[in-house]
Design an enzyme around this catalytic site. Structure first.
Site, short mmCIF file in Angstrom:
data_model
loop_
_atom_site.label_atom_id
_atom_site.label_comp_id
_atom_site.label_asym_id
_atom_site.label_seq_id
_atom_site.Cartn_x
_atom_site.Cartn_y
_atom_site.Cartn_z
CG HIS A 1 25.79 47.81 54.01
ND1 HIS A 1 26.03 49.09 54.44
CD2 HIS A 1 24.80 47.92 53.09
CE1 HIS A 1 25.23 49.94 53.81
NE2 HIS A 1 24.47 49.24 52.97
CD GLU A 2 23.59 45.15 50.81
OE1 GLU A 2 22.37 45.41 50.97
OE2 GLU A 2 24.38 45.97 50.31
CG HIS B 1 19.90 47.44 53.92
ND1 HIS B 1 19.29 48.63 54.18
CD2 HIS B 1 21.04 47.74 53.23
CE1 HIS B 1 20.02 49.64 53.69
NE2 HIS B 1 21.10 49.12 53.11
#
Lengths: 507, 507
Positions: A266-267, A270
């Site tokens: 997820h990160e 980003h």
């Protein structure tokens, strides 16, 4: 009046200074979460306060106002990039200048106090202690919206802060679609006989294996480029100071390796966005993501559309087996895939699965909208919360600690922020549908070759930073305006397969 | 002219700003060594450059000059603390203003280039490539000394930058004492039949055990107070941003746990100094250590006088045994004590033992002094270096990489810095002699009770920060002016015992 060349020169110096302050404050904040000693907050707070003051003086100063005016008069002579820079700073300047300084200081004090009160109220399950703060924050935010966006509905004004261009009208359509298609889907899954057994996960997952897995995952995602580092924090997050300095964090739970696994994916999503902004946007306000929703679309893209796909399991499961040979010896790839896609309605948003997550957001959106419209009183929030949790998720909320008090966002004054979480997921489903007409996503994922996928996202989204507005980026990457049916179609198809739902489950 | 009250108010704002910049730049620098991604240097460098410029504009600005002038005219009305603050800023201001800006910029470029050239020259054993840089740096530094300290000998002027008040005259006496007493001592030890066997150390020392040892050591030193954190870097160091935010670092070598052990004690000594500065000095230029030599006296105090003492071995050895039960099962406390006090003349300063370390410094001092006095040419440095290493340490230098090119200091322009390393050791020996008349140091160490020792140092030294000059701090803590015979007495006594030297070894 200043000529354009001089103005652009001054503007560049102005941005360079702000880049430096933002770098410094960003690193101090990251350091405070990862490395700083426990009792260092006060001294650091003083230093950060002084730096914030310098930033405020720069961004809200009369000199900057004049500079922006000069640039505005030369609007037609500006490049696309320069016009976008002007747009971003002008919005920031207006926000800073149109709210009277004294009122803003009072509000900052209110927020500061609200944080502590919320924490205590949550711990003690005492909604009434926090209620007056919600009341006062909403009242102030409505007033502020009147200052900086007098022509807009106040909630739309705040939505626009997180997702430029987004309105209640669009969100109502979006959430109506979720309500009609996902709520019944969740009910069908709950009634299904094909429940997923995750008992194999209840083992100890040693730290060294989890760290190795995180490392290999970052390599797989192309994050091993010397421009992104991994840290360890209580709650995972991503922060970027330049396109050559992006940090992601994770948290290792010894009893569940999948938390760290999916937080890194997820990160990492980003991070790829931050890392792939065009070099020409560096040291300007356009570096970094266009909006909260677009940023979240990138993290959800990797976490859910790639990370929880059947194809990706073929790539990551052998790595997991290598990192934890003992723990995985009797587990199949199929079991792993089903485990990470298990649906189970639960109380806490941050622990929700892919399917039910957006319903948690819907609860918050409905309440925020009604609060701002005066259609609900603050003291009615707990009851309204609990009744929607029952209606959308079939869940009985035992207390406000696990209900209306669970999130920090309202205490921080972040009304209008929640919808971007759900928008991110919906955007990403629309993006991948369009991506499939250009590249064979499933084969690439199955080969562990994510580079063409990231390149596609870079070409359509990442490179532009804040230069383009979300609507333009959606057009680039989805080939059309936002349409949430891609998202609901995707969820229906995926979970029908995983839970082997048949038409008879519908009844 | 501004009145005193206004001036003091402005002065306080000035210091507060500089505190914030220094905090930010300190954290960015720490982060760059501990957490930042590999390729982030350029972007961070730009941000740091802008912040440095803000600092320069503040500290060398005309407004600051006027402010300092106003305070100077009110000298008699200032408190001791205010007068000390004025002294520190005035020295900084003069340094910044008296050197012509253009010359300083040229010098900064020279130093920047010299670093890269030195690194290459060291790697390639090519002194001649680096020689012109030494030449140019010394020439520039002599010129600069003429600007900011026209009445002083140039080398004395630079000594004063690191150790206020220190002169060649005092150092000549100091090093003459070392030469006459330590050089023969080292020769006696080399001839001794009682050599120390350290072969037990050649094992693997697992990371987890070393980390546990570091943690317990920090507790023992009182560094587990939530105001000091431990990081991991290539080379250990200490940095402090406020008295509530001090960082020490270490490096774990799997083949030798004593490196990390003694680096934590050493850096811990530095950290205690920073942590125990009086709260009233916080956010002023007086926070932090008085001089390089005084700072080093605190680290050497803990590292050598406490850390390598027979009494401390009684406390730390059981902890070491607990952290490494397998590796230590056949080793005695006595063997450990002798191992960590083994004397072996060697090529590299940073790897030197307690006894020979100061002789490495003596080589550098002699050469720096002669260079500044024009008594030696740059191209004669390698030969002079090698001949002194032979004379003082009995060592044959195989190449310049392991000789004159080993340290980075000259490439950084830090002429005059080296002596503070030896001064620190000598100061600490004089301090402990005086401390013994107040408290029973050996019994306290044997009990693992270091608090009264740290309290004594806090009372005499730490609390004052930069408010008192080194000479005053020596008076407080040693009861007299600097006298290096305490140091040579201590070394003679200690190593005579360890190596069981008799009078016959003298011949």
């Amino acid at each position: 009046m200043m000529d354009l060349t001089t103005a652009l020169q001054k503007f560049s110096e102005f941005e360079h200074k702000l880049y430096a302050y933002s770098y410094a404050m960003g690193v101090m904040s990251y350091d405070s979460e990862t490395a700083a000693p426990e009792h260092s907050a006060e001294g650091r707070g003083e230093a950060l306060g002084m730096l914030s003051e310098q930033v405020y003086q720069l961004t809200a100063g009369a000199e900057t106002g004049e500079l922006l005016d000069v640039l505005q008069t030369h609007q037609s002579e500006l490049s696309v990039q320069q016009a976008a820079q002007l747009r971003v700073w002008k919005k920031d300047y207006d926000m800073n200048c149109k709210i009277p300084a004294q009122e803003y200081i009072e509000y900052a004090k209110l927020i500061n106090k609200a944080g502590a009160v919320w924490r205590k109220a949550k711990n003690e399950n005492d909604f009434s202690a926090f209620a007056p703060y919600i009341e006062q924050i909403v009242k102030t935010q409505k007033k502020f919206a009147g200052y900086f966006a007098p022509d807009k509905d106040p909630y739309d004004a705040w939505l626009d802060e997180y997702e430029p261009g987004m309105t209640r009208a669009q969100l109502d359509t979006f959430f109506a679609n979720l309500r009609s298609r996902i709520v019944p889907m969740v009910q069908r899954i709950q009634r299904s006989e094909n429940q997923i057994d995750i008992s194999w996960l209840h083992q100890q997952w040693p730290l060294a294996g989890q760290q190795q897995l995180a490392k290999e995952l970052m390599e797989l995602m192309g994050l091993n480029n010397g421009r992104c580092a991994l840290g360890e924090t209580e709650h995972p997050f991503t922060t970027g100071f330049s396109r050559d300095d992006v940090r992601i964090t994770t948290h290792y739970y010894l009893e569940d390796f999948t938390f760290s696994l999916f937080s890194v994916i997820h990160e990492g999503g980003h991070a790829l966005y931050e890392l792939n902004t065009a070099p020409r946007l560096q040291r300007t306000c356009l570096a970094g993501g266009a909006s909260m929703g677009i940023h979240e679309s990138q993290s959800r893209f990797y976490e859910n559309l790639i990370g929880r796909s059947r194809e990706f399991c073929g790539v990551i499961w052998p790595i997991i087996c290598k990192c934890f040979p003992e723990q995985t010896k009797d587990v199949s790839e199929e079991t792993f895939w089903r485990t990470i896609n298990r649906v189970e309605p639960s109380l806490i948003r941050t622990e929700a699965d892919e399917l039910t997550y957006c319903l948690h957001i819907m609860v918050r959106y409905e309440l925020e909208k009604k609060l701002f419209a005066g259609e609900i009183e603050v003291d009615q929030l707990p009851e309204a919360w609990n009744s929607m949790m029952k209606e959308y998720l079939g869940i009985t909320v035992p207390d406000d600690t696990h209900g209306v008090l669970q999130d920090t966002h309202w205490a921080m004054g972040s009304f209008g922020y929640f919808p971007s979480y759900a928008l991110g997921s919906a955007y990403s489903a629309q993006m991948i549908a369009n991506m499939r007409s250009d590249i064979d996503v499933d084969s690439l994922v199955a080969q562990g070759n994510l580079e063409p996928i990231t390149n596609w996202l870079t070409e359509k989204i990442h490179q532009f930073g804040k230069e383009q507005l979300p609507a333009q980026l959606l057009q680039n990457s989805c080939g059309s305006a936002f349409d949430s049916s891609y998202y609901t179609d995707y969820l229906e198809k995926k979970y029908t397969e995983i839970y082997k739902l048949t038409d008879t489950d519908k009844s």
